[in-house]
Design a protein around this motif. Structure first.
Motif: not given
Length: 241
Positions: A63-69, A165-170
């Motif tokens: 659940t931790s964010v690796a990349t932010v688009t 729906g799209f947020l932009g995180v991986s």
């Protein structure tokens, strides 16, 4: 040559072998013998995958964010080296102020315990407001944004594109040892995928035949190993949600 081989083989058949030869068996016994080879391959695959997943582990999305688009690029236009261009829409995650390492703990009031739980919530949110609580440097922070509708792969590695729906995180990926149930589930998924691929193969060949006489060739059609149609992406863009 065939007759010579049969004659040579019959020299090893003793009188007491009468009735034990393959052609003398009833149909269901012949079926068991013929199915034994493929079944052994399945067992070997199961043992290998079981050892890999249970002893070494499998990558599991955290659940931790690796990349932010930075920007929004539809999956149909994305390639491995896609970059943001002037005029591209800023991603909702970038607008909200997400940072690498943020741990997502809730989405619109729903507590989040896994990435697989978060993904459908983001997709179902379409273009509505989103309140997301993250843990950053040990402190909870509430981020406000609005997800947008974007084209993304239906599943990781899938050729099917959906508008959701799209947020932009991986997510960050972590190697974790799995249990026996995971191995059974993964083998089932691979088996189903193999059956589907074999079933779709004749249809793919029709597309190849059409391309020979001037038709447009599907980028997912069969081709030789190591060959890539000019202009096709070498690999897909990493999936974000």
């Amino acid at each position: 040559m065939v007759e010579s081989a049969r004659s040579a083989e019959y020299e090893t058949v003793a009188p007491e072998d009468d009735g034990r030869l393959f052609y003398q068996k009833v149909w269901w016994k012949k079926l068991i013998v013929m199915a034994s080879g493929p079944l052994v391959n399945v067992v070997i695959a199961f043992v290998l995958f079981g050892g890999l997943f249970m002893l070494y582990g499998a990558n599991v999305a955290q659940t931790s964010v690796a990349t932010v688009t930075d920007c929004v690029i539809p999956a149909s236009q994305a390639t491995a080296d896609s970059k943001c261009e002037p005029g591209d829409q800023v991603s909702p995650a970038k607008t909200a102020g997400f940072q690498v390492g943020d741990k997502i703990v809730s989405f619109n009031g729903t507590a989040i315990s896994s990435w697989d739980q978060l993904t459908p919530l983001i997709r179902a949110n379409t273009d509505k407001p989103a309140t997301i609580v993250v843990v950053r440097n040990g402190q909870q922070q509430t981020l406000q944004t609005k997800t947008i509708i974007n084209q993304v792969p239906d599943e990781a590695g899938s050729d099917k594109i959906v508008s959701v729906g799209f947020l932009g995180v991986s997510p960050e990926m972590k190697l974790e040892r799995q249990n026996f149930g995971f191995v059974v589930s993964k083998m089932g998924e691979l088996t189903v995928a193999t059956v589907k691929a074999i079933g779709n193969f004749p249809e793919k060949l029709v597309g190849v035949a059409k391309s020979i006489v001037g038709g447009t060739r599907d980028e997912n059609s069969p081709m030789s190993v190591g060959r890539r149609q000019p202009g096709w992406p070498a690999r897909s863009r990493p999936t974000s949600h």
